[in-house]
Design a protein around this motif. Structure first.
Motif, PDB file in Angstrom:
ATOM      1  N   ILE A   1       0.843  -1.202   0.000  1.00 15.87           N
ATOM      2  CA  ILE A   1       0.000   0.000   0.000  1.00 15.87           C
ATOM      3  C   ILE A   1       0.877   1.250   0.000  1.00 15.87           C
ATOM      4  O   ILE A   1       0.624   2.216  -0.740  1.00 15.87           O
ATOM      5  CB  ILE A   1      -0.946  -0.011   1.222  1.00 15.87           C
ATOM      6  CG1 ILE A   1      -1.976  -1.141   1.050  1.00 15.87           C
ATOM      7  CG2 ILE A   1      -1.665   1.327   1.368  1.00 15.87           C
ATOM      8  CD1 ILE A   1      -2.805  -1.405   2.273  1.00 15.87           C
ATOM      9  N   TRP A   2       1.912   1.205   0.807  1.00 13.92           N
ATOM     10  CA  TRP A   2       2.829   2.347   0.883  1.00 13.92           C
ATOM     11  C   TRP A   2       3.444   2.632  -0.490  1.00 13.92           C
ATOM     12  O   TRP A   2       3.455   3.776  -0.961  1.00 13.92           O
ATOM     13  CB  TRP A   2       3.925   2.066   1.914  1.00 13.92           C
ATOM     14  CG  TRP A   2       4.858   3.220   2.107  1.00 13.92           C
ATOM     15  CD1 TRP A   2       6.172   3.265   1.770  1.00 13.92           C
ATOM     16  CD2 TRP A   2       4.528   4.504   2.630  1.00 13.92           C
ATOM     17  NE1 TRP A   2       6.699   4.492   2.057  1.00 13.92           N
ATOM     18  CE2 TRP A   2       5.703   5.282   2.586  1.00 13.92           C
ATOM     19  CE3 TRP A   2       3.343   5.080   3.137  1.00 13.92           C
ATOM     20  CZ2 TRP A   2       5.738   6.608   3.035  1.00 13.92           C
ATOM     21  CZ3 TRP A   2       3.392   6.393   3.577  1.00 13.92           C
ATOM     22  CH2 TRP A   2       4.585   7.138   3.524  1.00 13.92           C
ATOM     23  N   LEU A   3       3.907   1.553  -1.155  1.00 12.20           N
ATOM     24  CA  LEU A   3       4.524   1.715  -2.479  1.00 12.20           C
ATOM     25  C   LEU A   3       3.543   2.323  -3.479  1.00 12.20           C
ATOM     26  O   LEU A   3       3.892   3.169  -4.295  1.00 12.20           O
ATOM     27  CB  LEU A   3       5.012   0.368  -3.017  1.00 12.20           C
ATOM     28  CG  LEU A   3       6.267  -0.214  -2.354  1.00 12.20           C
ATOM     29  CD1 LEU A   3       6.523  -1.626  -2.840  1.00 12.20           C
ATOM     30  CD2 LEU A   3       7.471   0.672  -2.613  1.00 12.20           C
ATOM     31  N   ILE A   4       2.305   1.867  -3.375  1.00 12.67           N
ATOM     32  CA  ILE A   4       1.317   2.328  -4.360  1.00 12.67           C
ATOM     33  C   ILE A   4       0.905   3.771  -4.093  1.00 12.67           C
ATOM     34  O   ILE A   4       0.900   4.605  -4.996  1.00 12.67           O
ATOM     35  CB  ILE A   4       0.080   1.401  -4.362  1.00 12.67           C
ATOM     36  CG1 ILE A   4       0.485   0.034  -4.911  1.00 12.67           C
ATOM     37  CG2 ILE A   4      -1.038   1.988  -5.211  1.00 12.67           C
ATOM     38  CD1 ILE A   4      -0.563  -1.032  -4.744  1.00 12.67           C
ATOM     39  N   VAL A   5       0.578   4.077  -2.792  1.00  8.52           N
ATOM     40  CA  VAL A   5       0.058   5.421  -2.517  1.00  8.52           C
ATOM     41  C   VAL A   5       1.148   6.485  -2.658  1.00  8.52           C
ATOM     42  O   VAL A   5       0.862   7.647  -2.940  1.00  8.52           O
ATOM     43  CB  VAL A   5      -0.598   5.532  -1.115  1.00  8.52           C
ATOM     44  CG1 VAL A   5      -1.820   4.647  -1.039  1.00  8.52           C
ATOM     45  CG2 VAL A   5       0.390   5.210  -0.019  1.00  8.52           C
ATOM     46  N   THR A   6       2.411   6.098  -2.505  1.00  7.31           N
ATOM     47  CA  THR A   6       3.469   7.094  -2.669  1.00  7.31           C
ATOM     48  C   THR A   6       3.943   7.183  -4.115  1.00  7.31           C
ATOM     49  O   THR A   6       4.931   7.834  -4.425  1.00  7.31           O
ATOM     50  CB  THR A   6       4.678   6.767  -1.774  1.00  7.31           C
ATOM     51  OG1 THR A   6       5.129   5.440  -2.106  1.00  7.31           O
ATOM     52  CG2 THR A   6       4.339   6.853  -0.308  1.00  7.31           C
TER      53      THR A   6
END
Ligand code: ATP
Ligand code: MG
Lengths: 234, 238
Positions: free
Chosen positions: A12-17
């Motif tokens: 999720i972190w990779l995607i939202v950033t």
């Protein structure tokens, strides 16, 4: 359990950033496999349909060969394509080794038998269903062919989707012919293998979730476009 | 119409599969009008006879000679199979299909299909997918698809097997209308009442052999073979 949770968080972190590396890798995965699926469909769908509709002497042999090719281990395909494309190989002059094109070639070799085989099966079933009607109506050979391909189009689409599923998750062959070079040939599966090797399970799992998400999203998208969900019957 | 496909000569027709005779030396003369009902127990060869007449079986003996070349003959015939064949298309396109094969524009073919669907009372289902139809509706669809080409000869293989009384009557009315309009009908059925209502003549088959071919009245009132007598009484035919 915590590792899966960490993986999900990492994903999720990779995607939202909008992680640039992740998007680059994911797009390359899609580029390689979608291109391979297109080539495999162009070859495999007509080949499979032809085998279902035409009787010729070596038909059984070709079908058996197709089924055997379908079971080829991707690493072996990778190795053979590697040898073909390596500097001393017959196609070495093109300098394709360790490029996305080499990965596409390997995937076409892996996917085409699968696509052709599923198409063959599907069209043969449809022909068995339609046989009496088409014979009774005196349909010409060309009319029969067109009718079966048209009415079997959803089944043919399934064949292509199965090819996509096999390609997007494949790692053995593209690792060998692509070399998993950062910013050049790294794709989701090879990146996962690398991160796992390095012990970065969170990132590996994160990439894995992105991979699964992509595969599901593409399938849903195609079904939506073709309206298969609405009509139910294949 | 450019010359009828009748008269037809059916002499000594034999069909064998895996060493077993499905039709054994069948000779028949068929009048160019009317409704012929083919009767006989399960496995007697009714379906095989209909398919052979339609040119869909390879004969192992004898011959079937229509008055027109094979390509013309088959185009003037239509066949409703024992289990309706569903194309993976909407109902209306199933019915229009024979016309599109003949090069009729799809708009015109669909318009005619719509008319035929009205006649078989399937109008509301026109845009459903064929697989969604009930068993009886499928048979009506198959009938509309057969009649849309205005065949000179229509084969029906137990077209009312899954239908209730009312649907059976509807189909029988359609068949009588088609017959009055000049469509010759040859139909296999197990339904004795239906046979009595429709038949002009009856072909009785048992174990691949033709046992009787007679006017309907004569057949139902005084069948000559013991097998037909037993069959009409509803007994098991040996
Ligand atoms: N392709 C085939 N190969 C071998 N035997 C067959 C084949 N098709 C039909 N038969 C046999 O031929 C016989 C006659 O079949 P047919 O379908 O003509 O019977 P039928 O009179 O229509 O029976 P029913 O009332 O059950 O429809 C049956 O015993 C059947 O098992
Ligand atoms: Mg039958």
């Amino acid at each position: 359990m915590t590792e899966i949770f960490e993986g999900l968080k990492a994903a999720i972190w990779l995607i939202v950033t909008f992680d640039a590396d992740l998007y680059e890798i994911a797009l390359r995965s899609l580029y390689v496999t979608i291109t391979a699926v297109i080539f495999s469909s162009v070859i495999g769908l007509p080949l499979g349909s032809y085998l279902a509709l035409r009787r010729f002497r070596r038909r059984r042999l070709v079908v058996a060969l197709l089924n055997a090719l379908m079971g080829l281990p991707p690493v072996v395909v990778g190795l053979i394509v590697y040898l073909m494309l390596s500097r001393s190989g017959p196609f070495g002059v093109f300098g394709l080794l360790f490029t996305p094109t080499a990965m596409i070639i390997a995937q076409v070799v892996i996917i085409t038998p699968l696509v052709a085989s599923i198409a063959h099966q599907a069209i043969r079933e449809l022909w068995a269903e339609y046989h009496d009607l088409l014979i009774s109506l005196n349909a010409t050979r060309g009319q029969r062919m067109r009718t079966l391909l048209w009415d079997g189009r959803r089944a043919l689409l399934t064949a292509s989707l199965a090819g996509f599923g096999r390609g997007i998750g494949e790692v053995g062959a593209i690792m060998i012919v692509g070399g998993n070079i950062d910013h050049v040939t790294r794709v989701l599966t090879t990146a996962i293998a690398l991160e796992t090797g390095k012990g970065d399970f969170a990132l590996a799992l994160g990439l894995g979730f992105v991979l699964i998400f992509l595969a599901v999203a593409i399938n849903l998208l195609i079904h939506r476009i073709s309206g298969t969900e609405v009509h139910g019957r294949w | 119409m450019v010359g009828s496909i009748f008269p037809v000569e059916i002499a000594d027709v034999t069909v064998r599969k895996r060493g077993q005779a499905l039709l054994d030396g069948i000779s028949l003369s068929l009048a160019p009008q009317g409704i012929t009902i083919v009767m006989g127990p399960n496995g007697a060869g009714k379906s095989t006879l209909l398919k052979a007449l339609h040119g869909m079986e390879r004969l192992n003996g004898g011959h079937i000679q229509w008055s027109q070349p094979k390509s013309v003959t088959q185009k003037r015939q239509a066949f409703v199979f024992q289990t309706p064949i569903l194309m993976r298309r909407p109902v209306i396109d199933n019915v229009a299909y024979p016309l599109t094969l003949r090069g009729v524009s799809s708009a015109e073919a669909r318009e005619k299909a719509r008319q035929w669907l009205e006649r078989v009372k399937l109008g509301p289902a026109a845009h459903q997918h064929a697989a969604e139809l009930s068993g009886g509706e499928r048979q009506k669809m198959a009938l509309a698809r057969a009649l849309i080409g205005e065949p000179e000869l229509l084969f029906l293989d137990e077209p009312c097997a899954n239908l209730d009384g009312r649907a059976t009557r509807e189909i029988e009315e359609l068949l009588l209308v088609a017959n009055a309009d000049g469509t010759r009908i040859i139909m296999a059925t197990h339904d004795m009442g239906q046979a009595r209502r429709l038949a002009d003549d009856v072909v009785f088959l048992n174990k691949a052999k033709l046992l009787e071919h007679a006017d309907a009245q004569a057949f139902f009132e005084s069948p000559t073979t013991p097998q037909a007598q037993a069959f009409l009484k509803g007994e098991i035919v040996e």
